[in-house]
Design an enzyme around this catalytic site. Sequence first.
Site, PDB file in Angstrom:
ATOM      1  CB  CYS A   6      -0.958  -0.013   1.186  1.00  0.00           C
ATOM      2  SG  CYS A   6      -0.165   0.215   2.788  1.00  0.00           S
ATOM      3  CD  GLN A   7       1.749   6.164  -1.045  1.00  0.00           C
ATOM      4  OE1 GLN A   7       1.096   5.785  -2.010  1.00  0.00           O
ATOM      5  NE2 GLN A   7       2.985   6.622  -1.172  1.00  0.00           N
TER       6      GLN A   7
END
Length: 119
Positions: A87-88
């Site tokens: 994810c980020q």
Amino acid sequence: MEYINYFLIGLIIFFIIQRFLPTKGVKQITTAGLKNELQDKNKQYIDVRTPAEYKANNIRGFKNIPLHQLAAKTNQLSKEKEVVVVCQCGMRSSKASKLLKKQGFKHVTNVKGGMNAWS
């Protein structure tokens, strides 16, 4: 009465700590380690960010399945193959890893630091 307050505070602290601990049975990998594994075609690479985040910047070979859609789309993944999740920053992929383990996926790997650590 005082013991009940201590018990409740302890319980709250326990649940907060549980949220931040890695899920049992989920392998953690750095982005440097990920670079060595990207050629492995026997693994499934999932990016759980939003489509806009994915479109702006992604790692070749990762399929975008946003976290809020993952539970409904696990049938698109093999439970026998390792799933590598990014994810980020690592929080959503950690949640996704926990969800996958609960759904019966045997080999789940979370990318620590996510796209923020990718260079």
